[in-house]
Design an enzyme around this catalytic site. Structure first.
Site, PDB file in Angstrom:
ATOM      1  N   CYS A  39      68.595 -46.089-112.168  1.00  0.00           N
ATOM      2  CA  CYS A  39      69.838 -46.552-111.565  1.00  0.00           C
ATOM      3  C   CYS A  39      70.810 -47.031-112.637  1.00  0.00           C
ATOM      4  CB  CYS A  39      69.553 -47.672-110.566  1.00  0.00           C
ATOM      5  SG  CYS A  39      71.009 -48.245-109.661  1.00  0.00           S
ATOM      6  N   CYS A  41      64.638 -51.326-104.387  1.00  0.00           N
ATOM      7  CA  CYS A  41      65.723 -51.694-103.477  1.00  0.00           C
ATOM      8  C   CYS A  41      65.824 -50.779-102.270  1.00  0.00           C
ATOM      9  CB  CYS A  41      67.048 -51.742-104.227  1.00  0.00           C
ATOM     10  SG  CYS A  41      67.683 -50.134-104.760  1.00  0.00           S
TER      11      CYS A  41
END
Length: 357
Positions: free
Chosen positions: A101, A197
């Site tokens: 990410c 997440c």
């Protein structure tokens, strides 16, 4: 500077943005909508990118008096992070989605868009330090060792670091929360997010089952004898002990661990703890935070986000590295990152492709 502050809705990114404002920069807040179907609320410390997080980020921006926008990067996140995560597990590797990410979203997609819009830097709440040098900038560990995030930033290039801004690197978490309270930020006591997440319930195996389907196979010992069965090789990682449900106990009665994952044969190999011992690490796709080191480099390496640095000698090549550890370690899985350090300074990183005893 004209600064784009990535605001997740948590206390760290809010205080980082506040410090950027206090330093006199022209700050704009942006919340990244990364989920295609965000849930309304977080489950305590699990997950992120919920509607609640977006609202918390907006409220923090209002308190700071800065413009605020939401950028929908869900398609890019799905392709570069989630799909990559699934593909890596399907190939028998253990990825770190936070590194991906940072590499593909926060410091590539966001930074590229920010630069195109005239911003000088992207500000985040990561705990790491950027130390100016005569002609450049270096990435160093944070002062707060318990919160240090330099490992997950080890994928950043020198050009990306030049346009990054980490205001929290010299602070401790307790002081950041106290500052948030003093600034009137409502998220001062909000729990930190953890785990993955995009898997808010923490059930990684269940998530992968939905993506890849259940594919039963054999669990074998080091001699190749079948000692159990599994529901899919993607449910395991090297070093794992729990969830094996072996039908045949070890001769010595001691626990067994996942030693190897072979998706081509859909087998999981288990063995004693000492079979996890690793002295040599091969890694590919090196990324350098500064100058590429000499062909033979000595320093420290780290193979997990919260792991301990280990002394090593590294053979540096154009497309790969070979790491020789001074002392053997355990539980190193292909797919993880090996990050090189010279003292507190991040030298670079590469993706682990293989290990040897």
């Amino acid at each position: 500077m004209k600064v784009l502050a990535a605001m997740s809705g948590g206390v760290d990114s809010a205080v980082a943005a506040a410090r950027a404002v206090a330093a006199g920069h022209d700050v704009t807040g942006v919340h990244l909508a990364l989920s295609k179907n965000p849930q309304s609320f977080r489950s305590g410390a699990r997950g992120c990118c919920s509607k609640e997080d977006a609202h918390d980020a907006r409220r923090a921006a209002d308190v700071l008096g800065i413009p605020f926008y939401v950028w929908d990067l869900s398609d890019r996140f799905a392709t570069d992070v989630v799909d990559d995560f699934v593909a890596e597990y399907a190939a028998g590797r253990t990825p770190n989605p936070c590194l991906r990410c940072n590499e593909k979203i926060k410091f590539s997609a966001v930074l590229d868009r920010g630069v195109a819009l005239g911003f000088d830097a992207v500000c985040t709440g990561h705990y790491a330090r950027l130390v100016p040098t005569r002609n450049d900038v270096e990435l160093h560990r944070a002062i707060d060792a318990a919160k240090d995030q330099s490992y997950v930033l080890g994928v950043l290039t020198r050009d990306q670091l030049r346009r990054s801004y980490f205001p929290l690197g010299s602070s401790r978490k307790a002081d950041v929360r106290a500052e948030a309270r003093d600034r009137g930020l409502a998220i001062a006591e909000k729990p930190d997010s953890h785990d993955i997440c995009f898997i808010a319930n923490g059930d990684t195996a269940g998530f992968l089952d939905k993506q890849l389907g259940r594919r039963p196979g054999d669990i074998v010992d080091l001699a190749g004898a079948k000692v159990g069965e599994h529901g899919g090789s993607h449910r395991f990682t090297v070093g794992q002990r729990r969830g094996l449900r072996l039908g045949t106990p070890a001769d010595d009665g001691r626990p067994r661990f996942v030693i190897a994952i072979k998706p081509t044969t859909n087998t999981i190999t288990v063995g004693p703890r000492n079979a996890l011992s690793v002295k040599i690490i091969s890694a590919v796709r090196p990324v350098w935070a500064g100058e590429r080191p000499d062909e033979k480099w000595s320093g420290q390496v780290q193979v997990r986000a919260h792991g301990h640095p280990m002394a090593a000698t590294v053979q540096v090549h154009d497309q790969d590295l070979e790491v020789l550890l001074d002392s053997a370690t355990t539980g190193v899985a292909p797919g993880q990152a090996v990050v090189l350090y010279s003292g507190s300074r991040v030298v670079g990183s590469a993706t682990i492709s293989a290990t040897q005893a």
